[in-house]
Write a protein that holds these residues in place. Structure first.
Motif, PDB file in Angstrom:
ATOM      1  N   CYS A 170     -48.840 -21.676  42.038  1.00  0.00           N
ATOM      2  CA  CYS A 170     -49.594 -21.533  43.286  1.00  0.00           C
ATOM      3  C   CYS A 170     -48.690 -21.094  44.431  1.00  0.00           C
ATOM      4  O   CYS A 170     -49.112 -20.312  45.288  1.00  0.00           O
ATOM      5  CB  CYS A 170     -50.331 -22.827  43.615  1.00  0.00           C
ATOM      6  N   PHE A 171     -47.453 -21.557  44.435  1.00  0.00           N
ATOM      7  CA  PHE A 171     -46.519 -21.082  45.456  1.00  0.00           C
ATOM      8  C   PHE A 171     -46.367 -19.569  45.344  1.00  0.00           C
ATOM      9  O   PHE A 171     -46.446 -18.850  46.341  1.00  0.00           O
ATOM     10  CB  PHE A 171     -45.153 -21.757  45.323  1.00  0.00           C
ATOM     11  N   SER A 172     -46.161 -19.085  44.134  1.00  0.00           N
ATOM     12  CA  SER A 172     -46.000 -17.653  43.917  1.00  0.00           C
ATOM     13  C   SER A 172     -47.243 -16.882  44.362  1.00  0.00           C
ATOM     14  O   SER A 172     -47.142 -15.818  44.967  1.00  0.00           O
ATOM     15  CB  SER A 172     -45.707 -17.396  42.437  1.00  0.00           C
ATOM     16  N   ASP A 173     -48.405 -17.426  44.068  1.00  0.00           N
ATOM     17  CA  ASP A 173     -49.662 -16.750  44.403  1.00  0.00           C
ATOM     18  C   ASP A 173     -49.981 -16.757  45.894  1.00  0.00           C
ATOM     19  O   ASP A 173     -50.579 -15.812  46.398  1.00  0.00           O
ATOM     20  CB  ASP A 173     -50.827 -17.391  43.649  1.00  0.00           C
ATOM     21  N   PHE A 174     -49.614 -17.814  46.602  1.00  0.00           N
ATOM     22  CA  PHE A 174     -50.065 -17.986  47.982  1.00  0.00           C
ATOM     23  C   PHE A 174     -48.980 -17.864  49.053  1.00  0.00           C
ATOM     24  O   PHE A 174     -49.283 -17.904  50.240  1.00  0.00           O
ATOM     25  CB  PHE A 174     -50.749 -19.349  48.137  1.00  0.00           C
ATOM     26  N   HIS A 175     -47.713 -17.736  48.678  1.00  0.00           N
ATOM     27  CA  HIS A 175     -46.646 -17.826  49.684  1.00  0.00           C
ATOM     28  C   HIS A 175     -46.737 -16.749  50.768  1.00  0.00           C
ATOM     29  O   HIS A 175     -46.434 -17.026  51.927  1.00  0.00           O
ATOM     30  CB  HIS A 175     -45.266 -17.845  49.029  1.00  0.00           C
ATOM     31  N   GLU A 176     -47.151 -15.555  50.431  1.00  0.00           N
ATOM     32  CA  GLU A 176     -47.241 -14.504  51.459  1.00  0.00           C
ATOM     33  C   GLU A 176     -48.374 -14.781  52.445  1.00  0.00           C
ATOM     34  O   GLU A 176     -48.206 -14.617  53.651  1.00  0.00           O
ATOM     35  CB  GLU A 176     -47.425 -13.138  50.806  1.00  0.00           C
TER      36      GLU A 176
ATOM     37  N   ASP B 120     -48.660 -37.069  42.090  1.00  0.00           N
ATOM     38  CA  ASP B 120     -49.289 -36.267  43.140  1.00  0.00           C
ATOM     39  C   ASP B 120     -49.947 -35.082  42.454  1.00  0.00           C
ATOM     40  O   ASP B 120     -49.760 -34.871  41.253  1.00  0.00           O
ATOM     41  CB  ASP B 120     -48.237 -35.774  44.154  1.00  0.00           C
ATOM     42  N   HIS B 121     -50.697 -34.312  43.216  1.00  0.00           N
ATOM     43  CA  HIS B 121     -51.359 -33.127  42.677  1.00  0.00           C
ATOM     44  C   HIS B 121     -51.004 -31.909  43.509  1.00  0.00           C
ATOM     45  O   HIS B 121     -50.780 -32.020  44.717  1.00  0.00           O
ATOM     46  CB  HIS B 121     -52.884 -33.303  42.697  1.00  0.00           C
ATOM     47  N   CYS B 122     -51.000 -30.756  42.867  1.00  0.00           N
ATOM     48  CA  CYS B 122     -50.829 -29.500  43.586  1.00  0.00           C
ATOM     49  C   CYS B 122     -51.984 -29.367  44.575  1.00  0.00           C
ATOM     50  O   CYS B 122     -53.145 -29.611  44.226  1.00  0.00           O
ATOM     51  CB  CYS B 122     -50.823 -28.324  42.609  1.00  0.00           C
ATOM     52  N   SER B 123     -51.667 -28.996  45.782  1.00  0.00           N
ATOM     53  CA  SER B 123     -52.681 -28.861  46.835  1.00  0.00           C
ATOM     54  C   SER B 123     -53.649 -27.713  46.581  1.00  0.00           C
ATOM     55  O   SER B 123     -54.654 -27.594  47.285  1.00  0.00           O
ATOM     56  CB  SER B 123     -52.008 -28.652  48.190  1.00  0.00           C
ATOM     57  N   PHE B 124     -53.372 -26.900  45.579  1.00  0.00           N
ATOM     58  CA  PHE B 124     -54.245 -25.762  45.274  1.00  0.00           C
ATOM     59  C   PHE B 124     -54.978 -25.928  43.946  1.00  0.00           C
ATOM     60  O   PHE B 124     -56.199 -25.938  43.911  1.00  0.00           O
ATOM     61  CB  PHE B 124     -53.444 -24.459  45.283  1.00  0.00           C
ATOM     62  N   CYS B 125     -54.242 -26.065  42.854  1.00  0.00           N
ATOM     63  CA  CYS B 125     -54.880 -26.089  41.527  1.00  0.00           C
ATOM     64  C   CYS B 125     -55.077 -27.499  40.980  1.00  0.00           C
ATOM     65  O   CYS B 125     -55.676 -27.676  39.926  1.00  0.00           O
ATOM     66  CB  CYS B 125     -54.076 -25.257  40.537  1.00  0.00           C
ATOM     67  N   PHE B 126     -54.549 -28.498  41.664  1.00  0.00           N
ATOM     68  CA  PHE B 126     -54.669 -29.904  41.292  1.00  0.00           C
ATOM     69  C   PHE B 126     -53.878 -30.292  40.048  1.00  0.00           C
ATOM     70  O   PHE B 126     -54.061 -31.376  39.516  1.00  0.00           O
ATOM     71  CB  PHE B 126     -56.135 -30.324  41.167  1.00  0.00           C
TER      72      PHE B 126
ATOM     73  N   MET C 137     -52.590  -9.546  45.361  1.00  0.00           N
ATOM     74  CA  MET C 137     -52.916 -10.515  46.391  1.00  0.00           C
ATOM     75  C   MET C 137     -54.101 -11.372  45.933  1.00  0.00           C
ATOM     76  O   MET C 137     -55.003 -10.890  45.271  1.00  0.00           O
ATOM     77  CB  MET C 137     -53.236  -9.819  47.703  1.00  0.00           C
ATOM     78  N   ILE C 138     -54.074 -12.605  46.334  1.00  0.00           N
ATOM     79  CA  ILE C 138     -55.129 -13.550  45.980  1.00  0.00           C
ATOM     80  C   ILE C 138     -56.393 -13.240  46.779  1.00  0.00           C
ATOM     81  O   ILE C 138     -56.343 -13.006  47.984  1.00  0.00           O
ATOM     82  CB  ILE C 138     -54.665 -15.002  46.282  1.00  0.00           C
ATOM     83  N   SER C 139     -57.512 -13.299  46.102  1.00  0.00           N
ATOM     84  CA  SER C 139     -58.807 -13.067  46.744  1.00  0.00           C
ATOM     85  C   SER C 139     -59.251 -14.328  47.488  1.00  0.00           C
ATOM     86  O   SER C 139     -58.956 -15.447  47.076  1.00  0.00           O
ATOM     87  CB  SER C 139     -59.841 -12.713  45.672  1.00  0.00           C
ATOM     88  N   LYS C 140     -59.993 -14.131  48.563  1.00  0.00           N
ATOM     89  CA  LYS C 140     -60.561 -15.281  49.288  1.00  0.00           C
ATOM     90  C   LYS C 140     -61.569 -16.039  48.426  1.00  0.00           C
ATOM     91  O   LYS C 140     -61.957 -17.151  48.744  1.00  0.00           O
ATOM     92  CB  LYS C 140     -61.254 -14.810  50.573  1.00  0.00           C
TER      93      LYS C 140
END
Length: 80
Positions: free
Chosen positions: A66-72, A36-42, A1-4
């Motif tokens: 980023c989708f894989s990392d944040f989708h949950e 455009d840019h990724c809304s997370f990693c740019f 899981m991704i850390s805050k």
């Protein structure tokens, strides 16, 4: 899981939490808008060979990583 504490985490919860997304190849919005840019990693989206996830209005783009990392966490609803 991704850390805050992940550097990619900013205020995306305000506009991407439980968003409806579509998986697709990148298309530029018009002749004056070439990327455009990724809304997370740019990371930049600038070619139809690139695929990612976008909001239904194609305003916000999310790269595959980023989708894989944040989708949950974001509880995205991927539309077909």
């Amino acid at each position: 899981m991704i850390s805050k504490d992940d550097w990619r985490w900013t205020n995306q919860m305000n506009y991407l939490f439980q968003a409806k997304l579509r998986h697709k190849s990148y298309t530029q919005r018009n002749d004056n808008w070439d990327h455009d840019h990724c809304s997370f990693c740019f990371d930049e989206f600038n070619s139809p060979q690139q695929t990612g996830y976008c909001t239904l209005d194609e305003y916000h783009w999310i790269c595959e990583t980023c989708f894989s990392d944040f989708h949950e966490i974001f509880e995205w609803d991927v539309q077909t």
